[in-house]
Design a protein around this motif. Sequence first.
Motif, PDB file in Angstrom:
ATOM      1  N   GLU A   1       0.823  -1.220   0.000  1.00  0.00           N
ATOM      2  CA  GLU A   1       0.000   0.000   0.000  1.00  0.00           C
ATOM      3  C   GLU A   1       0.854   1.265   0.000  1.00  0.00           C
ATOM      4  OE1 GLU A   1      -3.165  -0.204  -0.310  1.00  0.00           O
ATOM      5  OE2 GLU A   1      -3.726  -2.197   0.393  1.00  0.00           O
ATOM      6  N   GLU A   2       2.139   1.129   0.338  1.00  0.00           N
ATOM      7  CA  GLU A   2       2.983   2.320   0.457  1.00  0.00           C
ATOM      8  C   GLU A   2       3.760   2.628  -0.812  1.00  0.00           C
ATOM      9  OE1 GLU A   2       5.499   1.799   3.825  1.00  0.00           O
ATOM     10  OE2 GLU A   2       3.822   1.684   5.222  1.00  0.00           O
ATOM     11  N   GLN A   3       3.941   1.637  -1.662  1.00  0.00           N
ATOM     12  CA  GLN A   3       4.778   1.850  -2.840  1.00  0.00           C
ATOM     13  C   GLN A   3       4.221   1.091  -4.030  1.00  0.00           C
ATOM     14  OE1 GLN A   3       9.055   1.854  -2.118  1.00  0.00           O
ATOM     15  NE2 GLN A   3       9.337   0.692  -3.982  1.00  0.00           N
ATOM     16  N   ALA A   4       3.702   1.850  -4.999  1.00  0.00           N
ATOM     17  CA  ALA A   4       3.197   1.237  -6.231  1.00  0.00           C
ATOM     18  C   ALA A   4       4.369   0.753  -7.068  1.00  0.00           C
ATOM     19  CB  ALA A   4       2.388   2.259  -7.025  1.00  0.00           C
ATOM     20  N   HIS A   5       4.241  -0.452  -7.614  1.00  0.00           N
ATOM     21  CA  HIS A   5       5.340  -0.952  -8.447  1.00  0.00           C
ATOM     22  C   HIS A   5       5.164  -0.568  -9.916  1.00  0.00           C
ATOM     23  CE1 HIS A   5       2.468  -4.266  -9.000  1.00  0.00           C
ATOM     24  NE2 HIS A   5       3.167  -4.653 -10.044  1.00  0.00           N
ATOM     25  N   ILE A   6       3.987  -0.066 -10.255  1.00  0.00           N
ATOM     26  CA  ILE A   6       3.747   0.463 -11.603  1.00  0.00           C
ATOM     27  C   ILE A   6       3.133   1.845 -11.445  1.00  0.00           C
ATOM     28  CG2 ILE A   6       2.486   0.170 -13.776  1.00  0.00           C
ATOM     29  CD1 ILE A   6       2.414  -2.841 -13.197  1.00  0.00           C
ATOM     30  N   VAL A   7       3.707   2.827 -12.133  1.00  0.00           N
ATOM     31  CA  VAL A   7       3.205   4.198 -12.054  1.00  0.00           C
ATOM     32  C   VAL A   7       3.023   4.735 -13.463  1.00  0.00           C
ATOM     33  CG1 VAL A   7       3.696   6.550 -11.266  1.00  0.00           C
ATOM     34  CG2 VAL A   7       4.361   4.586  -9.845  1.00  0.00           C
TER      35      VAL A   7
ATOM     36  N   ILE B   1       3.854   4.531 -19.008  1.00  0.00           N
ATOM     37  CA  ILE B   1       4.283   3.864 -17.774  1.00  0.00           C
ATOM     38  C   ILE B   1       5.669   4.405 -17.446  1.00  0.00           C
ATOM     39  CG2 ILE B   1       4.912   1.672 -16.711  1.00  0.00           C
ATOM     40  CD1 ILE B   1       2.858   0.324 -18.546  1.00  0.00           C
ATOM     41  N   ILE B   2       5.734   5.221 -16.423  1.00  0.00           N
ATOM     42  CA  ILE B   2       7.008   5.860 -16.081  1.00  0.00           C
ATOM     43  C   ILE B   2       7.774   5.077 -15.018  1.00  0.00           C
ATOM     44  CG2 ILE B   2       6.329   8.174 -16.810  1.00  0.00           C
ATOM     45  CD1 ILE B   2       5.699   8.794 -13.859  1.00  0.00           C
ATOM     46  N   LYS B   3       7.118   4.090 -14.447  1.00  0.00           N
ATOM     47  CA  LYS B   3       7.831   3.207 -13.508  1.00  0.00           C
ATOM     48  C   LYS B   3       7.205   1.826 -13.621  1.00  0.00           C
ATOM     49  CE  LYS B   3       8.286   2.257  -8.573  1.00  0.00           C
ATOM     50  NZ  LYS B   3       7.831   2.670  -7.234  1.00  0.00           N
ATOM     51  N   TRP B   4       8.033   0.849 -13.825  1.00  0.00           N
ATOM     52  CA  TRP B   4       7.595  -0.558 -13.756  1.00  0.00           C
ATOM     53  C   TRP B   4       8.730  -1.337 -13.120  1.00  0.00           C
ATOM     54  CZ3 TRP B   4       8.237  -5.566 -13.826  1.00  0.00           C
ATOM     55  CH2 TRP B   4       7.134  -6.411 -13.964  1.00  0.00           C
ATOM     56  N   GLU B   5       8.447  -1.907 -11.986  1.00  0.00           N
ATOM     57  CA  GLU B   5       9.429  -2.765 -11.333  1.00  0.00           C
ATOM     58  C   GLU B   5       8.664  -3.837 -10.564  1.00  0.00           C
ATOM     59  OE1 GLU B   5      10.209   0.034  -7.407  1.00  0.00           O
ATOM     60  OE2 GLU B   5      11.468   0.287  -9.177  1.00  0.00           O
ATOM     61  N   TYR B   6       9.335  -4.893 -10.217  1.00  0.00           N
ATOM     62  CA  TYR B   6       8.669  -5.914  -9.417  1.00  0.00           C
ATOM     63  C   TYR B   6       8.399  -5.343  -8.024  1.00  0.00           C
ATOM     64  CZ  TYR B   6       9.579  -9.326 -13.030  1.00  0.00           C
ATOM     65  OH  TYR B   6       9.589  -9.994 -14.216  1.00  0.00           O
ATOM     66  N   PRO B   7       7.347  -5.825  -7.369  1.00  0.00           N
ATOM     67  CA  PRO B   7       7.066  -5.354  -6.011  1.00  0.00           C
ATOM     68  C   PRO B   7       8.229  -5.660  -5.068  1.00  0.00           C
ATOM     69  CG  PRO B   7       5.194  -6.577  -6.900  1.00  0.00           C
ATOM     70  CD  PRO B   7       6.342  -6.773  -7.853  1.00  0.00           C
ATOM     71  N   ARG B   8       8.291  -4.890  -4.004  1.00  0.00           N
ATOM     72  CA  ARG B   8       9.319  -5.118  -2.999  1.00  0.00           C
ATOM     73  C   ARG B   8       9.144  -6.513  -2.397  1.00  0.00           C
ATOM     74  NH1 ARG B   8       9.081  -0.244   1.122  1.00  0.00           N
ATOM     75  NH2 ARG B   8       6.853  -0.714   1.073  1.00  0.00           N
ATOM     76  N   GLY B   9      10.206  -7.007  -1.799  1.00  0.00           N
ATOM     77  CA  GLY B   9      10.201  -8.344  -1.217  1.00  0.00           C
ATOM     78  C   GLY B   9       9.007  -8.566  -0.302  1.00  0.00           C
ATOM     79  N   THR B  10       8.424  -9.733  -0.363  1.00  0.00           N
ATOM     80  CA  THR B  10       7.235 -10.210   0.366  1.00  0.00           C
ATOM     81  C   THR B  10       5.927  -9.664  -0.200  1.00  0.00           C
ATOM     82  OG1 THR B  10       7.010  -8.542   2.131  1.00  0.00           O
ATOM     83  CG2 THR B  10       8.587 -10.342   2.511  1.00  0.00           C
TER      84      THR B  10
ATOM     85  N   ALA C   1      -3.064  -3.252  -7.722  1.00  0.00           N
ATOM     86  CA  ALA C   1      -3.496  -4.430  -6.959  1.00  0.00           C
ATOM     87  C   ALA C   1      -4.081  -5.440  -7.941  1.00  0.00           C
ATOM     88  CB  ALA C   1      -4.529  -4.031  -5.920  1.00  0.00           C
ATOM     89  N   GLY C   2      -3.662  -6.669  -7.847  1.00  0.00           N
ATOM     90  CA  GLY C   2      -4.138  -7.695  -8.774  1.00  0.00           C
ATOM     91  C   GLY C   2      -3.200  -7.914  -9.940  1.00  0.00           C
ATOM     92  N   CYS C   3      -2.084  -7.198  -9.951  1.00  0.00           N
ATOM     93  CA  CYS C   3      -1.106  -7.336 -11.040  1.00  0.00           C
ATOM     94  C   CYS C   3      -0.469  -8.729 -10.994  1.00  0.00           C
ATOM     95  CB  CYS C   3      -0.035  -6.262 -10.898  1.00  0.00           C
ATOM     96  SG  CYS C   3       1.283  -6.405 -12.113  1.00  0.00           S
ATOM     97  N   LEU C   4      -0.372  -9.337 -12.162  1.00  0.00           N
ATOM     98  CA  LEU C   4       0.220 -10.670 -12.291  1.00  0.00           C
ATOM     99  C   LEU C   4       1.726 -10.612 -12.530  1.00  0.00           C
ATOM    100  CD1 LEU C   4      -2.558 -12.192 -14.575  1.00  0.00           C
ATOM    101  CD2 LEU C   4      -2.368 -12.339 -12.092  1.00  0.00           C
ATOM    102  N   GLU C   5       2.272  -9.399 -12.623  1.00  0.00           N
ATOM    103  CA  GLU C   5       3.717  -9.170 -12.801  1.00  0.00           C
ATOM    104  C   GLU C   5       4.257  -9.804 -14.078  1.00  0.00           C
ATOM    105  OE1 GLU C   5       5.702 -10.224  -9.105  1.00  0.00           O
ATOM    106  OE2 GLU C   5       3.992  -9.484  -7.971  1.00  0.00           O
ATOM    107  N   CYS C   6       3.434  -9.781 -15.117  1.00  0.00           N
ATOM    108  CA  CYS C   6       3.849 -10.406 -16.379  1.00  0.00           C
ATOM    109  C   CYS C   6       4.736  -9.481 -17.216  1.00  0.00           C
ATOM    110  CB  CYS C   6       2.623 -10.824 -17.190  1.00  0.00           C
ATOM    111  SG  CYS C   6       1.609  -9.440 -17.766  1.00  0.00           S
ATOM    112  N   GLY C   7       4.583  -8.168 -17.032  1.00  0.00           N
ATOM    113  CA  GLY C   7       5.397  -7.213 -17.780  1.00  0.00           C
ATOM    114  C   GLY C   7       4.867  -6.847 -19.157  1.00  0.00           C
TER     115      GLY C   7
END
Length: 97
Positions: A21-27, A80-89, A63-69
């Motif tokens: 909730e604190e850091q979006a992995h896609i912006v 999309i100005i930021k795309w990275e995998y979510p932080r650990g856990t 939320a609900g992202c499958l991290e497929c890229g």
Amino acid sequence: MSIRIMEAAELLSLNKFNIDEEQAHIVLDKEICSRCQDKPCLLVCPAALYRLDKNGDISFDYAGCLECGTCRVMCINRGIIKWEYPRGTFGISYRYG
Ligand code: SF4
């Protein structure tokens, strides 16, 4: 022995998500997205996380992202100005298939 065929939506519902909730992995840069004529993200996201709101602007929730890229690759205008995998856990834990 019987084999039960599961629909894609049912299979996806088995996955677990730990949302950061604190850091979006896609912006997105909504300004760039508003000028994009093709909006491929509406078609390519397998989780259908990109939608058009009532004003015709891109609405997105990571939320609900499958991290497929896929969206990262297909975003030809670089909205999309930021795309990275979510932080650990955080992120998706696949449960089946
Ligand atoms: S990484 Fe895949 S699942 Fe996540 S928003 Fe992009 S296209 Fe959708």
